[in-house]
Design a protein around this motif. Structure first.
Motif, PDB file in Angstrom:
ATOM      1  N   LYS A   1       0.851  -1.128  -0.056  1.00  0.00           N
ATOM      2  CA  LYS A   1       0.053  -0.084  -0.024  1.00  0.00           C
ATOM      3  C   LYS A   1       0.832   1.348   0.042  1.00  0.00           C
ATOM      4  CE  LYS A   1      -3.911  -1.170   2.897  1.00  0.00           C
ATOM      5  NZ  LYS A   1      -4.591  -0.820   4.138  1.00  0.00           N
ATOM      6  N   VAL A   2       0.447   2.230  -0.644  1.00  0.00           N
ATOM      7  CA  VAL A   2       1.158   3.577  -0.568  1.00  0.00           C
ATOM      8  C   VAL A   2       0.750   4.080   0.624  1.00  0.00           C
ATOM      9  CG1 VAL A   2       1.151   6.033  -1.495  1.00  0.00           C
ATOM     10  CG2 VAL A   2       0.836   3.784  -3.131  1.00  0.00           C
ATOM     11  N   SER A   3       1.921   4.517   1.557  1.00  0.00           N
ATOM     12  CA  SER A   3       1.944   4.814   2.796  1.00  0.00           C
ATOM     13  C   SER A   3       2.207   6.283   2.924  1.00  0.00           C
ATOM     14  CB  SER A   3       3.079   4.258   3.752  1.00  0.00           C
ATOM     15  OG  SER A   3       4.328   4.224   3.079  1.00  0.00           O
ATOM     16  N   ARG A   4       2.852   7.091   1.994  1.00  0.00           N
ATOM     17  CA  ARG A   4       2.909   8.185   1.879  1.00  0.00           C
ATOM     18  C   ARG A   4       3.367   8.959   0.735  1.00  0.00           C
ATOM     19  NH1 ARG A   4       3.958  12.653   6.480  1.00  0.00           N
ATOM     20  NH2 ARG A   4       4.037  14.328   5.321  1.00  0.00           N
ATOM     21  N   THR A   5       2.805  10.129   0.148  1.00  0.00           N
ATOM     22  CA  THR A   5       3.348  10.730  -1.119  1.00  0.00           C
ATOM     23  C   THR A   5       3.923  11.895  -0.759  1.00  0.00           C
ATOM     24  OG1 THR A   5       1.119  11.792  -1.521  1.00  0.00           O
ATOM     25  CG2 THR A   5       1.287   9.506  -2.485  1.00  0.00           C
ATOM     26  N   PHE A   6       4.843  12.331  -2.017  1.00  0.00           N
ATOM     27  CA  PHE A   6       5.508  13.445  -1.937  1.00  0.00           C
ATOM     28  C   PHE A   6       4.986  14.132  -3.343  1.00  0.00           C
ATOM     29  CE2 PHE A   6       7.634  10.869   1.228  1.00  0.00           C
ATOM     30  CZ  PHE A   6       7.521  11.617   2.200  1.00  0.00           C
ATOM     31  N   LYS A   7       5.870  15.104  -3.811  1.00  0.00           N
ATOM     32  CA  LYS A   7       5.498  15.745  -5.116  1.00  0.00           C
ATOM     33  C   LYS A   7       5.282  14.684  -6.441  1.00  0.00           C
ATOM     34  CE  LYS A   7       6.679  19.245  -8.250  1.00  0.00           C
ATOM     35  NZ  LYS A   7       6.350  20.510  -8.591  1.00  0.00           N
ATOM     36  N   THR A   8       6.454  13.859  -6.615  1.00  0.00           N
ATOM     37  CA  THR A   8       6.398  12.920  -7.625  1.00  0.00           C
ATOM     38  C   THR A   8       6.616  11.449  -7.047  1.00  0.00           C
ATOM     39  OG1 THR A   8       8.918  13.221  -8.109  1.00  0.00           O
ATOM     40  CG2 THR A   8       7.318  14.611  -9.146  1.00  0.00           C
TER      41      THR A   8
ATOM     42  N   PRO B   1      -1.187  12.388  -6.983  1.00  0.00           N
ATOM     43  CA  PRO B   1      -2.084  12.774  -6.139  1.00  0.00           C
ATOM     44  C   PRO B   1      -1.646  12.595  -4.696  1.00  0.00           C
ATOM     45  CG  PRO B   1      -3.270  11.075  -7.673  1.00  0.00           C
ATOM     46  CD  PRO B   1      -1.717  11.310  -7.858  1.00  0.00           C
ATOM     47  N   PRO B   2      -2.136  13.380  -3.685  1.00  0.00           N
ATOM     48  CA  PRO B   2      -1.691  13.409  -2.100  1.00  0.00           C
ATOM     49  C   PRO B   2      -2.576  12.019  -1.606  1.00  0.00           C
ATOM     50  CG  PRO B   2      -3.369  15.212  -2.663  1.00  0.00           C
ATOM     51  CD  PRO B   2      -2.888  14.705  -3.860  1.00  0.00           C
ATOM     52  N   ILE B   3      -2.111  11.661  -0.605  1.00  0.00           N
ATOM     53  CA  ILE B   3      -2.627  10.492   0.178  1.00  0.00           C
ATOM     54  C   ILE B   3      -3.378  10.945   1.534  1.00  0.00           C
ATOM     55  CG2 ILE B   3      -0.811   9.421   1.328  1.00  0.00           C
ATOM     56  CD1 ILE B   3      -1.754   6.711  -0.177  1.00  0.00           C
ATOM     57  N   GLU B   4      -4.415  10.590   1.845  1.00  0.00           N
ATOM     58  CA  GLU B   4      -4.932  10.748   3.082  1.00  0.00           C
ATOM     59  C   GLU B   4      -5.123   9.381   3.758  1.00  0.00           C
ATOM     60  OE1 GLU B   4      -8.748  12.667   2.738  1.00  0.00           O
ATOM     61  OE2 GLU B   4      -7.901  14.291   1.868  1.00  0.00           O
ATOM     62  N   PRO B   5      -4.382   9.076   4.949  1.00  0.00           N
ATOM     63  CA  PRO B   5      -4.435   7.889   5.693  1.00  0.00           C
ATOM     64  C   PRO B   5      -5.821   7.748   6.412  1.00  0.00           C
ATOM     65  CG  PRO B   5      -2.780   9.327   6.619  1.00  0.00           C
ATOM     66  CD  PRO B   5      -3.215  10.072   5.345  1.00  0.00           C
ATOM     67  N   GLU B   6      -6.512   6.453   6.739  1.00  0.00           N
ATOM     68  CA  GLU B   6      -7.604   6.400   7.336  1.00  0.00           C
ATOM     69  C   GLU B   6      -7.404   5.518   8.524  1.00  0.00           C
ATOM     70  OE1 GLU B   6     -10.903   6.143   4.014  1.00  0.00           O
ATOM     71  OE2 GLU B   6      -9.612   4.662   4.026  1.00  0.00           O
ATOM     72  N   THR B   7      -6.582   4.495   8.525  1.00  0.00           N
ATOM     73  CA  THR B   7      -6.502   3.676   9.877  1.00  0.00           C
ATOM     74  C   THR B   7      -5.496   4.237  10.890  1.00  0.00           C
ATOM     75  OG1 THR B   7      -5.006   2.018   8.998  1.00  0.00           O
ATOM     76  CG2 THR B   7      -7.371   1.818   8.451  1.00  0.00           C
ATOM     77  N   GLU B   8      -5.378   3.643  11.786  1.00  0.00           N
ATOM     78  CA  GLU B   8      -4.325   4.084  12.839  1.00  0.00           C
ATOM     79  C   GLU B   8      -3.000   3.701  12.361  1.00  0.00           C
ATOM     80  OE1 GLU B   8      -3.179   6.443  15.367  1.00  0.00           O
ATOM     81  OE2 GLU B   8      -5.318   6.172  15.293  1.00  0.00           O
ATOM     82  N   LEU B   9      -2.813   2.515  11.834  1.00  0.00           N
ATOM     83  CA  LEU B   9      -1.687   2.053  11.276  1.00  0.00           C
ATOM     84  C   LEU B   9      -1.159   2.893  10.066  1.00  0.00           C
ATOM     85  CD1 LEU B   9       0.819  -0.053  11.179  1.00  0.00           C
ATOM     86  CD2 LEU B   9      -0.821  -1.483   9.795  1.00  0.00           C
ATOM     87  N   GLU B  10      -2.137   3.124   8.997  1.00  0.00           N
ATOM     88  CA  GLU B  10      -1.912   4.011   7.860  1.00  0.00           C
ATOM     89  C   GLU B  10      -1.473   5.374   8.242  1.00  0.00           C
ATOM     90  OE1 GLU B  10      -5.065   2.007   5.004  1.00  0.00           O
ATOM     91  OE2 GLU B  10      -5.480   3.938   5.750  1.00  0.00           O
ATOM     92  N   LYS B  11      -1.937   5.965   9.597  1.00  0.00           N
ATOM     93  CA  LYS B  11      -1.410   7.222   9.950  1.00  0.00           C
ATOM     94  C   LYS B  11       0.057   7.261  10.532  1.00  0.00           C
ATOM     95  CE  LYS B  11      -6.190   8.882  10.727  1.00  0.00           C
ATOM     96  NZ  LYS B  11      -7.206   8.905  11.758  1.00  0.00           N
ATOM     97  N   GLN B  12       0.012   5.962  11.426  1.00  0.00           N
ATOM     98  CA  GLN B  12       1.533   5.872  11.912  1.00  0.00           C
ATOM     99  C   GLN B  12       2.350   5.663  10.779  1.00  0.00           C
ATOM    100  OE1 GLN B  12       1.318   2.350  14.412  1.00  0.00           O
ATOM    101  NE2 GLN B  12      -0.175   3.360  15.711  1.00  0.00           N
ATOM    102  N   ARG B  13       2.184   4.880   9.759  1.00  0.00           N
ATOM    103  CA  ARG B  13       3.152   4.702   8.545  1.00  0.00           C
ATOM    104  C   ARG B  13       3.261   5.980   7.999  1.00  0.00           C
ATOM    105  NH1 ARG B  13       1.658  -1.522   6.627  1.00  0.00           N
ATOM    106  NH2 ARG B  13       2.947  -2.357   8.209  1.00  0.00           N
ATOM    107  N   PHE B  14       2.341   6.830   7.695  1.00  0.00           N
ATOM    108  CA  PHE B  14       2.352   8.216   7.001  1.00  0.00           C
ATOM    109  C   PHE B  14       3.382   9.428   7.859  1.00  0.00           C
ATOM    110  CE2 PHE B  14       0.927  12.522   6.407  1.00  0.00           C
ATOM    111  CZ  PHE B  14       0.258  12.525   5.068  1.00  0.00           C
ATOM    112  N   ASP B  15       3.205   9.493   9.071  1.00  0.00           N
ATOM    113  CA  ASP B  15       3.878  10.149   9.778  1.00  0.00           C
ATOM    114  C   ASP B  15       5.542   9.437   9.781  1.00  0.00           C
ATOM    115  OD1 ASP B  15       1.685  11.615  10.527  1.00  0.00           O
ATOM    116  OD2 ASP B  15       1.530  10.595  12.550  1.00  0.00           O
TER     117      ASP B  15
END
Length: 170
Positions: free
Chosen positions: A79-86, A127-141
């Motif tokens: 799964k994509v955990s975070r996006t940057f510009k490209t 496109p940017p990404i918006e994490p939903e679950t707690e795990l997705e938010k941890q991985r995003f940060d």
């Protein structure tokens, strides 16, 4: 601005068997074979998120925590955990299914970075990404900390500007 997507929209799940030609002398899956499978799963996730051609930019982290024996059913979740510009960070979880009980145990994990490109190989915005679950938010940060650390180590970012890293030590 592009419409944000969720990590689940990029999810790719590959399930396959470990065959005799894919094992080392201990009858466990070759590490390189697992890396190739993870690269394919990450590539699918990156493509689903960006809807562009994507290329592997780096393998940031791989943990071979458990051997994967011959005959195992292996499932790779990307799964994509975070996006940057490209670029985008893809988090992969590798599971082994017990042949008798059917229970799944986590064997390995990895983090790959992919870049979206056009037909000429030039990076393109994603496109940017918006994490939903707690795990997705941890991985995003955590992804931003990893990116800043990588930039500092490569000499492309001044350590004083690595706000996410400084926050860990303040």
């Amino acid at each position: 601005m592009m419409q944000a997507k969720t990590p689940s929209e990029s999810a790719a799940i590959l399930t396959d068997l470990v065959l005799p030609g894919e094992t080392n002398p201990l009858n466990n899956l070759f590490g390189g074979e697992l890396l190739a499978r993870m690269d394919r799963a990450a590539s699918i996730a990156a493509r689903r998120h960006s809807r562009r051609i994507t290329v592997t930019a780096s393998v940031n982290h791989v943990a071979f925590n458990r051997a994967i024996p011959l005959g195992s059913v292996v499932t790779i979740e990307a799964k994509v955990s975070r996006t940057f510009k490209t670029s985008m960070e893809i988090f992969l979880d590798v599971w082994i299914e017990d042949r008798e009980s059917g229970l799944k145990n986590k064997a390995n994990e990895a983090i790959y970075t992919f870049v979206a490109v056009d037909e000429t190989g030039r990076p393109v915005e994603i496109p940017p990404i918006e994490p939903e679950t707690e795990l997705e938010k941890q991985r995003f940060d955590a992804a931003l900390r990893r990116k800043q650390l990588s930039l500092v180590l490569a000499g492309k970012m001044n350590p004083q500007d690595a706000t996410e890293l400084k926050a860990l030590f303040m």
